[in-house]
Design an enzyme around this catalytic site. Structure first.
Site, PDB file in Angstrom:
ATOM      1  N   PRO A  95      -8.393   2.362   5.912  1.00 35.37           N
ATOM      2  CA  PRO A  95      -7.383   2.292   6.987  1.00 35.37           C
ATOM      3  C   PRO A  95      -7.909   2.041   8.394  1.00 35.37           C
ATOM      4  O   PRO A  95      -7.799   2.885   9.279  1.00 35.37           O
ATOM      5  CB  PRO A  95      -6.713   3.656   6.881  1.00 35.37           C
ATOM      6  CG  PRO A  95      -7.806   4.564   6.402  1.00 35.37           C
ATOM      7  CD  PRO A  95      -8.614   3.728   5.451  1.00 35.37           C
ATOM      8  N   CYS A  96      -8.413   0.841   8.659  1.00 36.01           N
ATOM      9  CA  CYS A  96      -8.913   0.513   9.995  1.00 36.01           C
ATOM     10  C   CYS A  96      -7.797   0.537  11.042  1.00 36.01           C
ATOM     11  O   CYS A  96      -8.077   0.648  12.231  1.00 36.01           O
ATOM     12  CB  CYS A  96      -9.655  -0.815   9.989  1.00 36.01           C
ATOM     13  SG  CYS A  96      -8.733  -2.198   9.308  1.00 36.01           S
TER      14      CYS A  96
END
Length: 184
Positions: free
Chosen positions: A148-149
């Protein structure tokens, strides 16, 4: 080009529709190897060409492969609000070194509905002055959404950049309850 990697491994792919547009999902026998935003025909074809070049095999469309079937199920559940994290094997072969270290720390330590600053994430991997390098690692993430950047933001409260576009980042953070849904 051969349809199997030198070690005999196939690369399979499919495209799944989501609330943020079509996502290309690609996998090897090791795990999910690539997620690509905005997977229109042109974007998909370019991404598949890059995968073929990097992995040494021509990706084959196989939406029914067991790993892709499970990835689709989990992606759909995530966008429906029924899943908060992903439980999929990941193939990290498209990234190495510091970026891989940062992405692994992100995946393991920044849960659904929370955010972390670029500098804070740099500190978590023992490089407190490397906020800019963390930003570069986020931009090189081959597995966005699953790793989850979108949860990495600027220390001053700004969203920061995002490979899928800032509006996509905003939608993902709204889905997770970090930001309000846009009014229009």
């Amino acid at each position: 080009m051969n349809s199997e990697r030198q070690d005999g491994q196939r690369v399979v792919w499919t495209v799944v529709g989501t609330a943020i547009g079509p996502l290309l999902l690609a996998a090897t026998s090791e795990g999910l190897v690539n997620v690509v935003f905005h997977a229109t025909d042109e974007v998909r074809d370019r991404a598949l060409g890059r995968l073929a070049s990097r992995l040494g095999t021509e990706p084959v469309e196989r939406p029914g492969s067991p790993l892709l079937t499970e990835a689709i199920r989990q992606v759909e559940a995530y966008f429906a609000g029924a899943r908060r994290d992903f439980d999929l094997p990941l193939d990290w072969s498209l990234i190495s070194g510091f970026p891989r270290e940062v992405l692994r720390a992100l995946a393991a330590g920044v849960p659904y509905g929370t955010v972390v600053g670029y500098g804070d994430l740099a500190g978590r991997v023992g490089q407190p002055g490397a906020a800019q390098a963390v930003g570069m690692a986020m931009g090189a993430n081959p597995l966005p959404v699953v790793v989850p950047c979108h949860r990495v933001v600027e220390s001053g409260g700004g969203l920061g950049g995002f490979g899928g576009g800032v509006e996509t980042k905003r939608k993902l953070l709204a889905l997770e309850g970090v930001l309000p849904e846009p009014l229009f």
